[in-house]
Design a protein around this motif. Structure first.
Motif, PDB file in Angstrom:
ATOM      1  N   ARG A 195       0.835  -1.197   0.000  1.00 40.06           N
ATOM      2  CA  ARG A 195       0.000   0.000   0.000  1.00 40.06           C
ATOM      3  C   ARG A 195       0.872   1.249   0.000  1.00 40.06           C
ATOM      4  O   ARG A 195       1.826   1.342   0.756  1.00 40.06           O
ATOM      5  CB  ARG A 195      -0.888  -0.008   1.232  1.00 40.06           C
ATOM      6  CG  ARG A 195      -1.985   0.960   1.165  1.00 40.06           C
ATOM      7  CD  ARG A 195      -3.223   0.356   1.817  1.00 40.06           C
ATOM      8  NE  ARG A 195      -4.376   1.088   1.402  1.00 40.06           N
ATOM      9  CZ  ARG A 195      -5.231   0.654   0.517  1.00 40.06           C
ATOM     10  NH1 ARG A 195      -5.053  -0.501  -0.035  1.00 40.06           N
ATOM     11  NH2 ARG A 195      -6.267   1.353   0.190  1.00 40.06           N
TER      12      ARG A 195
ATOM     13  N   TYR B 207       0.553   4.965   0.920  1.00 37.88           N
ATOM     14  CA  TYR B 207      -0.352   5.853   1.632  1.00 37.88           C
ATOM     15  C   TYR B 207      -0.369   7.261   1.049  1.00 37.88           C
ATOM     16  O   TYR B 207      -1.368   7.964   1.154  1.00 37.88           O
ATOM     17  CB  TYR B 207       0.000   5.887   3.113  1.00 37.88           C
ATOM     18  CG  TYR B 207      -0.266   4.553   3.774  1.00 37.88           C
ATOM     19  CD1 TYR B 207      -1.573   4.135   4.004  1.00 37.88           C
ATOM     20  CD2 TYR B 207       0.773   3.706   4.137  1.00 37.88           C
ATOM     21  CE1 TYR B 207      -1.836   2.913   4.584  1.00 37.88           C
ATOM     22  CE2 TYR B 207       0.517   2.477   4.709  1.00 37.88           C
ATOM     23  CZ  TYR B 207      -0.779   2.097   4.938  1.00 37.88           C
ATOM     24  OH  TYR B 207      -1.044   0.877   5.502  1.00 37.88           O
TER      25      TYR B 207
ATOM     26  N   ASP C 163      -2.814   6.988  -1.746  1.00 43.44           N
ATOM     27  CA  ASP C 163      -4.150   6.857  -1.169  1.00 43.44           C
ATOM     28  C   ASP C 163      -4.672   8.201  -0.664  1.00 43.44           C
ATOM     29  O   ASP C 163      -5.851   8.516  -0.839  1.00 43.44           O
ATOM     30  CB  ASP C 163      -4.149   5.854  -0.026  1.00 43.44           C
ATOM     31  CG  ASP C 163      -4.057   4.420  -0.500  1.00 43.44           C
ATOM     32  OD1 ASP C 163      -4.330   4.181  -1.701  1.00 43.44           O
ATOM     33  OD2 ASP C 163      -3.719   3.550   0.313  1.00 43.44           O
TER      34      ASP C 163
END
Length: 100
Positions: free
Chosen positions: A5, A7, A10
């Motif tokens: 992931r 961030y 995101d």
């Protein structure tokens, strides 16, 4: 390959989603239409509108960037095309038959 992931991306995606909502609220919600030209509110709302123009393009670029290394499922692509054509023809029929 394990997906890690990111961030930062995101967070950018979250900001872009908010900007898309702002575009819809200002334009389709009628806020820009009721403001009188030359007022501070008018200039502020138009500034937010112009600032948010890049949101849809940025969201598409991020989506493509995140999907480039993932395996493709062609069944999903075929399902998406069938759904898009079905909705297009339903909408086309409703508009041109006078039901909308």
């Amino acid at each position: 390959m394990k997906y890690e992931r990111n961030y930062g991306i995101d967070l950018l995606r979250l900001v872009l989603m908010y900007m898309v909502c702002m575009l819809h609220t200002l334009g389709q919600g009628g806020i820009l239409g009721v403001c009188q030209a030359g007022t501070v509110e008018y200039k502020a709302f138009w500034f937010l509108e112009i600032l948010s123009y890049c949101a849809v393009d940025g969201f598409a670029i991020i989506s493509g960037y995140m999907a480039v290394d993932r395996p493709r499922k062609y069944e999903k692509l075929v399902d998406m095309w069938f759904q898009a054509f079905f909705l297009f023809f339903c909408d086309y029929d409703a508009v041109h038959s006078g039901r909308m």
